[in-house]
Write a protein that holds these residues in place. Sequence first.
Motif, PDB file in Angstrom:
ATOM      1  N   VAL A 115      28.394  49.775  58.319  1.00  0.00           N
ATOM      2  CA  VAL A 115      27.747  49.309  57.086  1.00  0.00           C
ATOM      3  C   VAL A 115      28.751  48.554  56.214  1.00  0.00           C
ATOM      4  O   VAL A 115      28.455  47.484  55.667  1.00  0.00           O
ATOM      5  CB  VAL A 115      27.138  50.500  56.308  1.00  0.00           C
ATOM      6  N   LEU A 116      29.974  49.101  56.113  1.00  0.00           N
ATOM      7  CA  LEU A 116      31.020  48.455  55.315  1.00  0.00           C
ATOM      8  C   LEU A 116      31.386  47.092  55.898  1.00  0.00           C
ATOM      9  O   LEU A 116      31.657  46.133  55.157  1.00  0.00           O
ATOM     10  CB  LEU A 116      32.251  49.363  55.264  1.00  0.00           C
ATOM     11  N   THR A 117      31.375  46.992  57.226  1.00  0.00           N
ATOM     12  CA  THR A 117      31.648  45.710  57.888  1.00  0.00           C
ATOM     13  C   THR A 117      30.644  44.651  57.453  1.00  0.00           C
ATOM     14  O   THR A 117      31.013  43.521  57.106  1.00  0.00           O
ATOM     15  CB  THR A 117      31.589  45.881  59.422  1.00  0.00           C
ATOM     16  N   ILE A 118      29.363  45.002  57.478  1.00  0.00           N
ATOM     17  CA  ILE A 118      28.305  44.052  57.103  1.00  0.00           C
ATOM     18  C   ILE A 118      28.409  43.674  55.623  1.00  0.00           C
ATOM     19  O   ILE A 118      28.273  42.506  55.246  1.00  0.00           O
ATOM     20  CB  ILE A 118      26.918  44.652  57.424  1.00  0.00           C
ATOM     21  N   ILE A 119      28.670  44.676  54.773  1.00  0.00           N
ATOM     22  CA  ILE A 119      28.764  44.416  53.330  1.00  0.00           C
ATOM     23  C   ILE A 119      29.921  43.469  53.019  1.00  0.00           C
ATOM     24  O   ILE A 119      29.756  42.469  52.310  1.00  0.00           O
ATOM     25  CB  ILE A 119      28.924  45.734  52.550  1.00  0.00           C
ATOM     26  N   VAL A 120      31.108  43.771  53.555  1.00  0.00           N
ATOM     27  CA  VAL A 120      32.288  42.935  53.288  1.00  0.00           C
ATOM     28  C   VAL A 120      32.090  41.534  53.870  1.00  0.00           C
ATOM     29  O   VAL A 120      32.431  40.528  53.233  1.00  0.00           O
ATOM     30  CB  VAL A 120      33.563  43.595  53.851  1.00  0.00           C
ATOM     31  N   GLY A 121      31.513  41.459  55.073  1.00  0.00           N
ATOM     32  CA  GLY A 121      31.245  40.149  55.670  1.00  0.00           C
ATOM     33  C   GLY A 121      30.300  39.325  54.821  1.00  0.00           C
ATOM     34  O   GLY A 121      30.512  38.118  54.616  1.00  0.00           O
ATOM     35  N   GLY A 122      29.244  39.959  54.311  1.00  0.00           N
ATOM     36  CA  GLY A 122      28.283  39.263  53.461  1.00  0.00           C
ATOM     37  C   GLY A 122      28.916  38.762  52.170  1.00  0.00           C
ATOM     38  O   GLY A 122      28.679  37.621  51.738  1.00  0.00           O
ATOM     39  N   ILE A 123      29.743  39.604  51.549  1.00  0.00           N
ATOM     40  CA  ILE A 123      30.420  39.205  50.305  1.00  0.00           C
ATOM     41  C   ILE A 123      31.369  38.043  50.570  1.00  0.00           C
ATOM     42  O   ILE A 123      31.477  37.110  49.759  1.00  0.00           O
ATOM     43  CB  ILE A 123      31.181  40.405  49.696  1.00  0.00           C
ATOM     44  N   ALA A 124      32.057  38.084  51.715  1.00  0.00           N
ATOM     45  CA  ALA A 124      32.997  37.003  52.057  1.00  0.00           C
ATOM     46  C   ALA A 124      32.276  35.667  52.199  1.00  0.00           C
ATOM     47  O   ALA A 124      32.782  34.625  51.769  1.00  0.00           O
ATOM     48  CB  ALA A 124      33.738  37.347  53.346  1.00  0.00           C
ATOM     49  N   VAL A 125      31.083  35.671  52.791  1.00  0.00           N
ATOM     50  CA  VAL A 125      30.307  34.438  52.952  1.00  0.00           C
ATOM     51  C   VAL A 125      29.880  33.894  51.593  1.00  0.00           C
ATOM     52  O   VAL A 125      29.962  32.693  51.325  1.00  0.00           O
ATOM     53  CB  VAL A 125      29.066  34.689  53.847  1.00  0.00           C
ATOM     54  N   VAL A 126      29.446  34.786  50.702  1.00  0.00           N
ATOM     55  CA  VAL A 126      28.932  34.367  49.394  1.00  0.00           C
ATOM     56  C   VAL A 126      30.058  33.960  48.443  1.00  0.00           C
ATOM     57  O   VAL A 126      29.959  32.950  47.729  1.00  0.00           O
ATOM     58  CB  VAL A 126      28.087  35.509  48.764  1.00  0.00           C
ATOM     59  N   TRP A 127      31.145  34.730  48.423  1.00  0.00           N
ATOM     60  CA  TRP A 127      32.175  34.569  47.397  1.00  0.00           C
ATOM     61  C   TRP A 127      33.230  33.527  47.766  1.00  0.00           C
ATOM     62  O   TRP A 127      33.807  32.870  46.902  1.00  0.00           O
ATOM     63  CB  TRP A 127      32.840  35.920  47.134  1.00  0.00           C
ATOM     64  N   THR A 128      33.537  33.412  49.055  1.00  0.00           N
ATOM     65  CA  THR A 128      34.568  32.458  49.468  1.00  0.00           C
ATOM     66  C   THR A 128      33.893  31.235  50.092  1.00  0.00           C
ATOM     67  O   THR A 128      32.673  31.177  50.218  1.00  0.00           O
ATOM     68  CB  THR A 128      35.528  33.100  50.490  1.00  0.00           C
TER      69      THR A 128
END
Length: 463
Positions: free
Chosen positions: A26-39
């Motif tokens: 779950v943490l993998t998906i959350i961090v990956g999603g934030i990375a796509v949106v924020w960076t």
Amino acid sequence: MIKALGAKFTEIFKKYMPDAFVFALVLTIIVGGIAVVWTESTIMQVIQAWYKGFWMLLEFSMQMILILVTGYCIALSPIVKKLINKLTQFIYTPKQVYPFILIVGMMLSAISWGWIVITAVLARTLAMRIKGLNYPYLIACVYFSGIFWVNGFSSSIPLLLNTENNYLIEAGILTTTISTSSTLGSILNISVMLFSLLVAPLLFFLLIPKEEQGLEEMLLDENQIDVTTIKEEADGMKHSVMTVSDKLNSSIILQYMVGLMGLAYIVFHFSTNGLDLNLNIMIFVFLIMGMFLHKTPIRYGIAMKRSSMNISGILFQFPFYAGIMGMMIHTGLGDELARWMVSVATIDTYPLMAFFSGGVVNFAIPSAGGEFAVIGPSIINAVKEIGVGLSESEVNQMIARSALSIAYGETLTNCLQPFYLLIILPIMGLGIKIQARDVMGYLIVPFLVFLVGWSVMVVFVPI
């Protein structure tokens, strides 16, 4: 009331917290999603960063396995078992066990965070003897005692700042090392240590659950308790007539010769480097101690086999956490997060921002050294900007305070995620059906109390 609150959080965690591996996914998906949106990273670039990170903690993973296996191996030796029995002979009731384990665990963690393995063995030994315990709560006590490592000799961030030609100096972020007297020996760190030593045992005493859940009742198979000693198993493996292979397997001389080589290096290491405790030397000390304590190669091999029975969690879950770390580093997400948090910091609030930065990033990078490599430079640069006009010594004190704040935040949020529980459960969970969700709920109240206490201290206690 506080006991009822602890029980309520435990029930919530049992109901909603998934297995530790699911937590990592779950943490993998959350961090990956934030990375796509924020960076500015694309989905494929995030996936590539995830793959690169997968292999970043291979050395660390092996170190974790070895610190666990070699530490447990020592605890299985007859001499250490006798020492443990003597150490615990005055402990008779569950109410004595919990604070005892917390205090001993803190003292051991202050020497080296890897010594939480010894605390786990000690706690399991007590649980086999004392009736009326709540075993998941005892595991929570062991786990929480490990937070004390951040104040001790193996605290990685203060040690890094005091290392000659460290990467911060080479990058021009620091101009000189910062002595451990300004970090580990500071008034702030000593105050945090005293707070932890006084509050944690009292708090866990007040939180003792009413229901009993003893270790023996939880065992799935009574054979999980070692019925035969290591010596008996070794003797049973010999041929009816002693052979050359049997003589080599049972050779004390052979094992002691190699052990003496290891002992010579250990003496050399500490005589030339002082009390330089790191994972590699601790593992080496454990390996050599095990060789002396188990005397023969065959007994040592049996002890190592028994110590390695439950390490699967570390083997396959650490790479997934490393993948999360890779996304934080290679997409620039960690740096962006640090910049955002310190952008609102002032001369009064920068320690609090550093504290919360350490706590938040720890979910994605559950390694103090790895986390500091990602967010440390941004936070130090921000502190230097805030401290423009102050003397160099005053700025260095601010940097020391921010570094300690990051370290405290990083270790405290381990109470909310089960990463380092993977080191304890192979020992304490051997032969029983238990998951992180059975333990983590007991840590919420201590987390909240320490969150408030440490937040106030990093801001107001002198460095």
